[in-house]
Design a protein around this motif. Structure first.
Motif: not given
Ligand SMILES: [Zn+2]
Length: 337
Positions: A51, A53, A140-141, A171, A175, A236-238
């Motif tokens: 992902k 960020l 993605d975030a 979502k 987060l 959390h987002l790996k």
């Protein structure tokens, strides 16, 4: 004629693997830089296919806890430990950061009040347009780190936009919980739609912001909290293994449901505050004395809360102008809402 593309570009290829530093280049011809560009430093760390960020600090240029936490993260992370991408922008309103100002001295605009911006507008407007219409689409975030700056002090909290899109709202909440600060401020109908949170909502990208104290300097407790929060979200987002911990299994949600519950300065004078951010207050309770310091013959008045709630933020100033926020009052929401 198609959509006007942004005039802002990155000096580095953000798709390239590895650890790169570069800058976003704002073409803005003024006396200082007639034919060049105004730089915004960026750090891009990419490896693998995980992902992506985007982490932003310095949206406002007198809030240094977020930029400090982001710089710490950039020192700690090695590219080999990453699966995905982290784009760090420690000082988004960079010219403002270099002068410790809330608004950008290039155009006197407030970054968090100009979205969706304008690709042909002033530097801040160009940047907003670039972020909303180009850059954030690749992520993605998003995390956007704020504090009260010189003017105010916020109880530490993460901010989640109450999107009309239920999945996106969930979502955003996930987060916020992963970040780990126990208070979550839900941005509802009273939120300003010219903010980065609103831009992310329009772009359908999960995002949280955070408020981390304030005062215009760097508070170590707040900076630690932000640094831990970033690692928690990376975990959390790996994207990065190994989170730091922040007590965070119990969360309380707050919202500003009644803007009239907050207290604003009634005149020019001295706010002699007796409450603090995080205090639970009840209707009729005193927020502080207001002294007419330029007219000492006038009697000072007690400023009282007209509604119960929790103090989300307070002014960090002594001398205040008529209309300035003195105490920002939110309400606790029941669990499950
Ligand atoms: Zn801010």
């Amino acid at each position: 004629m198609g959509k006007v593309r942004s005039r802002i570009r990155s000096s580095i290829d953000l798709e390239q693997m590895g650890h790169q530093v570069g800058e976003l280049m704002i073409p803005w011809s003024d006396n200082a830089v007639p034919l060049g560009y105004h730089p915004i430093p960026i750090i891009n760390i990419k490896n693998g296919t995980g992902k992506k960020l985007l982490i932003v600090g310095g949206n406002h240029g007198d809030e240094f806890e977020g930029p400090s936490a982001i710089m710490r993260v950039s020192q700690r992370i090695s590219v080999s430990g990453i699966n995905g991408q982290i784009l760090l922008i420690p000082g988004l309103s960079f010219d403002a950061i270099t002068q410790s100002r809330r608004t950008n001295p290039l155009d006197n605009k407030n970054m968090n009040r100009v979205f969706p911006g304008n690709p042909n507008g002033s530097p801040t407007e160009m940047l907003a347009s670039y972020l909303e219409n180009e850059l954030m689409q690749n992520f993605d975030a998003i995390i956007d780190l704020h504090s009260g700056g010189k003017a105010s002090f916020f109880m530490p909290c993460s901010l989640a936009y109450k999107s009309q899109n239920g999945k996106l709202f969930q979502k955003n909440l996930e987060l916020a919980k992963a970040f780990g600060i126990s208070t979550i401020w839900l941005l509802g109908k009273n939120n300003d739609n010219r903010s980065l949170n609103s831009a992310a909502d329009r772009a359908n990208i999960p995002m949280i912001a955070a408020e981390l104290g304030g005062g215009g300097g760097v508070d170590p407790d707040m900076t630690n909290m932000a640094e831990i929060g970033i690692f928690n979200i990376l975990n959390h987002l790996k994207i990065y293994k190994g989170s730091d911990t922040l007590a965070g299994s119990k969360f309380e949600k707050i919202e500003i449901s009644n803007p009239n519950a907050s207290i604003y300065s009634p005149a020019f004078g001295l706010f002699d505050r007796i409450v603090k951010a995080g205090d639970i207050i009840s209707k009729g309770q005193t927020a502080g004395w207001f002294h007419y310091i330029t007219e000492p013959e006038r009697a000072s008045i007690k400023l009282k809360f007209e509604h119960s709630g929790i103090i989300l933020a307070h002014s960090n100033r002594g001398i205040v102008k008529k209309g300035e926020m003195l105490a920002l009052v939110a309400n606790k929401l029941c669990l499950g809402t």
